[in-house]
Scaffold this active site. Sequence first.
Site, PDB file in Angstrom:
ATOM      1  CB  CYS A  96      -0.654   0.205   1.259  1.00 23.52           C
ATOM      2  SG  CYS A  96      -1.799  -1.608   1.444  1.00 23.52           S
TER       3      CYS A  96
ATOM      4  NE  ARG B   1       4.337   1.518  -1.632  1.00 26.05           N
ATOM      5  CZ  ARG B   1       5.351   0.912  -1.424  1.00 26.05           C
ATOM      6  NH1 ARG B   1       6.150   1.242  -2.023  1.00 26.05           N
ATOM      7  NH2 ARG B   1       5.351   0.056  -0.472  1.00 26.05           N
TER       8      ARG B   1
ATOM      9  CD1 TRP C 164      -1.919  -5.453  -3.349  1.00 25.16           C
ATOM     10  CD2 TRP C 164      -2.708  -4.290  -5.073  1.00 25.16           C
ATOM     11  NE1 TRP C 164      -2.223  -6.141  -4.414  1.00 25.16           N
ATOM     12  CE2 TRP C 164      -2.774  -5.675  -5.599  1.00 25.16           C
ATOM     13  CE3 TRP C 164      -3.286  -3.412  -6.220  1.00 25.16           C
ATOM     14  CZ2 TRP C 164      -3.088  -6.066  -6.836  1.00 25.16           C
ATOM     15  CZ3 TRP C 164      -3.493  -3.837  -7.308  1.00 25.16           C
ATOM     16  CH2 TRP C 164      -3.223  -5.231  -7.720  1.00 25.16           C
TER      17      TRP C 164
ATOM     18  CG  ASN D  17       3.042  -0.879   2.963  1.00 27.96           C
ATOM     19  OD1 ASN D  17       2.327  -2.044   2.553  1.00 27.96           O
ATOM     20  ND2 ASN D  17       4.286  -0.546   2.426  1.00 27.96           N
ATOM     21  N   GLY D  18       1.835  -3.228   5.039  1.00 28.41           N
ATOM     22  CA  GLY D  18       2.465  -4.395   5.691  1.00 28.41           C
ATOM     23  C   GLY D  18       1.332  -5.405   6.089  1.00 28.41           C
TER      24      GLY D  18
ATOM     25  CD  GLU E 194       7.510 -17.507 -16.188  1.00 25.41           C
ATOM     26  OE1 GLU E 194       6.661 -17.887 -16.839  1.00 25.41           O
ATOM     27  OE2 GLU E 194       7.541 -16.509 -15.670  1.00 25.41           O
TER      28      GLU E 194
ATOM     29  CE  LYS F 287       8.172 -13.394 -18.003  1.00 23.47           C
ATOM     30  NZ  LYS F 287       7.088 -14.105 -17.067  1.00 23.47           N
TER      31      LYS F 287
ATOM     32  CD  GLU G  61       5.944 -12.071 -21.341  1.00 22.71           C
ATOM     33  OE1 GLU G  61       4.910 -11.566 -21.560  1.00 22.71           O
ATOM     34  OE2 GLU G  61       6.302 -12.406 -20.396  1.00 22.71           O
TER      35      GLU G  61
ATOM     36  CG  HIS H 293      11.124 -38.455 -28.283  1.00 25.63           C
ATOM     37  ND1 HIS H 293      11.106 -40.043 -28.515  1.00 25.63           N
ATOM     38  CD2 HIS H 293      11.615 -38.473 -26.866  1.00 25.63           C
ATOM     39  CE1 HIS H 293      11.639 -40.598 -27.533  1.00 25.63           C
ATOM     40  NE2 HIS H 293      11.685 -39.923 -26.483  1.00 25.63           N
TER      41      HIS H 293
ATOM     42  CE  LYS I   4       1.396  -7.093 -14.527  1.00 20.95           C
ATOM     43  NZ  LYS I   4       2.302  -8.345 -15.153  1.00 20.95           N
TER      44      LYS I   4
HETATM   45  O1  M6R Z   1      -3.195 -12.148 -14.635  1.00 22.24           O
HETATM   46  P1  M6R Z   1      -2.950 -13.396 -14.821  1.00 22.24           P
HETATM   47  O2  M6R Z   1      -1.888 -14.168 -13.994  1.00 22.24           O
HETATM   48  O3  M6R Z   1      -4.035 -14.038 -15.144  1.00 22.24           O
HETATM   49  O4  M6R Z   1      -2.038 -13.320 -16.459  1.00 22.24           O
HETATM   50  C1  M6R Z   1      -2.048 -14.461 -17.148  1.00 22.24           C
HETATM   51  C2  M6R Z   1      -0.945 -14.024 -18.367  1.00 22.24           C
HETATM   52  O5  M6R Z   1      -1.583 -13.294 -19.245  1.00 22.24           O
HETATM   53  C3  M6R Z   1       0.364 -13.625 -17.912  1.00 22.24           C
HETATM   54  O6  M6R Z   1       0.979 -14.397 -17.058  1.00 22.24           O
HETATM   55  C4  M6R Z   1       1.426 -13.351 -19.102  1.00 22.24           C
HETATM   56  O7  M6R Z   1       1.632 -14.590 -19.905  1.00 22.24           O
HETATM   57  C5  M6R Z   1       2.528 -12.584 -18.787  1.00 22.24           C
HETATM   58  N1  M6R Z   1       2.767 -11.716 -19.855  1.00 22.24           N
HETATM   59  C6  M6R Z   1       3.710 -13.485 -18.493  1.00 22.24           C
HETATM   60  O8  M6R Z   1       4.749 -12.603 -18.310  1.00 22.24           O
END
Ligand code: M6R
Length: 609
Positions: A2, A28, A75, A101-102, A481, A485, A488, A504, A604
């Site tokens: 927060c 925040r 938050w 905050n915490g 993962e 990263k 993307e 395979h 996002k």
């Molecule tokens: O908010 P969410 O965790 O549901 O989002 C899922 C994905 O859209 C998200 O993880 C996306 O793949 C990111 N860009 C990964 O870095």
Amino acid sequence: MCGIFGCIVKEGQAAPLIHASLKRLEYRGYDSVGIATMQDGKISLKKDQGKIDDVNRLLDLDDLPGNLGIGHTRWATHGAPLKVNAHPHMDCTGNLVIVHNGIIENFSELKLELENSGHVFVSKTDTEVIAHLIEEILEKKPKLKLAEAVLEAVKRLDGSYAIAVISTKEPDKIVCARNESPLVIGLSKNGFYFASDIPAFLPLTDKAVFIEDGELVSLSATGYEIRNIENSKVVTRKPKIIDWTPEMAVKQGYMHFMIKEIHEQPATLRNTLRLQEHYLDLISTFLDRANEVFLVACGTSYHACLAASYMFSKLAFLPTYPVYASEFVEQHGKSVNIDSTILAVSQSGETADTLAAVTCAQQRAATILSLTNGIGSTLTRVSRVYIGQQSGPEIGVAATKTFTSQLSVLAQIALRLSKKRGKISQDEMDHIEERLEKLPDIVETIIQTQEEKVKQISKKYKDAKIFYFLGRGISTATAYEGRLKLMEIAYIPSIAFPAGESKHGPISLVEPGFPVVFICAKDGTRKTLISNIMEMKARGASIIAVIEEGDDEIKELADDYIEVPKGVPEVLSPIPYAIPLQLFAYYITLEKGQNPDTPRNLAKSVTVK
Ligand code: M6R
């Protein structure tokens, strides 16, 4: 996470300053806002759920009297984002208010104790307990100064806090205290400010004093005094001049949100270790009773689910099905039923595919559980039980702290379930729990010792046209993962698959210089993984290995290696092993001159409360 801010000023009103400063702290947290001010020994307070601008339109936050006040932008972690849970919180009399905050870990015990002494609680927050605790201390020892009462109260708190308290008992003071949540004091000719972050007061002053863990500060119109909470001794510390631009300040001096958020992980992981036992118990009880369990998510959250399926299997002998949310309806829409349980994982709690999967399962009477960072999001509203990821707003499009926080929470659920089912020995359980507690430090060590090395490796591979990311067992999820990263944000085509699949098909792509990233956590898959490394090496691949510190055998085989401290149990390994991969993606992106925070074509999901 927060934002808190407050001030005592010589000229002008406090409320407009607090309002403007909270606005600068909105990154925040932004699900509710509140301000309390003091004038002529009387407290005035306005607060509500919603974003600052919306609440201001309704309440006119600037219209509060007095030159002293405290404010908060929230938050949610404990209690939904509702008006009643918005800060500031009051004691029973309304003569004392607090912002925080915490996370207070022992708030349930303290609440019970205070309720037994007659205190009446109105919110579901952990914060309110602090207001009543100070009130209780002052009732028993009315001669204590406010600062002394706060000092006594915070000694009883377990957890993280940056708090600020005002009371009609001493209407010209603000008392703040800090443990594991940021707190900084701003000094100007017109007065004194406290805030959880520099940007809050940067337009007002560039002179700041950073408060450290275990310290308490009393602010008045004439000055401030810092004391050590443990021994009450006065601490002297020189102010620093902050030469950040407002943009740099929001990122705390980091170039991008992504690297700031990577560096936040020791702190966010610490927060995940402060979950409410009650929710861990509830979720593990539902999982224990389920006939079939689907772990449903997208992107990074899906990779956390994939790793979790190994955790649930190895620790609790519970088979679970990780499913891409976008595939759930087609794959399981007809068969999911009243005996199915869905654990949906989503940082935002608003991802359309995840919500569609959940809606389908809900219509067929399945039980919906969720793990999310968006308390109050759509996902929490449709869930039977939800648990918080506790990592604060994530601004970079690439999910980084999300992955490690989700894994820490999922590991705790798996451990809880394992205890219920008695599937692993007490010694093993103790060992994993002890290592889980150490993970924030381990992650800190990786960042401190390996970041420069990863930077150099990124320079070497910046022009590569393709990467493989390979692991075995739970490290397969880490490999997926790492690949997501890099792909993307650096726009480098990358492929991840379980290393055992190489033979395979995929190995046919490999030619001299082809970069292959191997995730080499030391576990039962090690021998076969080494064979996979040798197969790739024999075809001229360049091997980049993320290894356990001192793993000489793989060091010998690798062209480049990054080390993770020893002794991380297999089921927890994706947490530390993901860190070098996040750094690798970040630095390669910088090498290519791109902005890692805003990759093209991606946005996002934002929590809607
Ligand atoms: O908010 P969410 O965790 O549901 O989002 C899922 C994905 O859209 C998200 O993880 C996306 O793949 C990111 N860009 C990964 O870095």
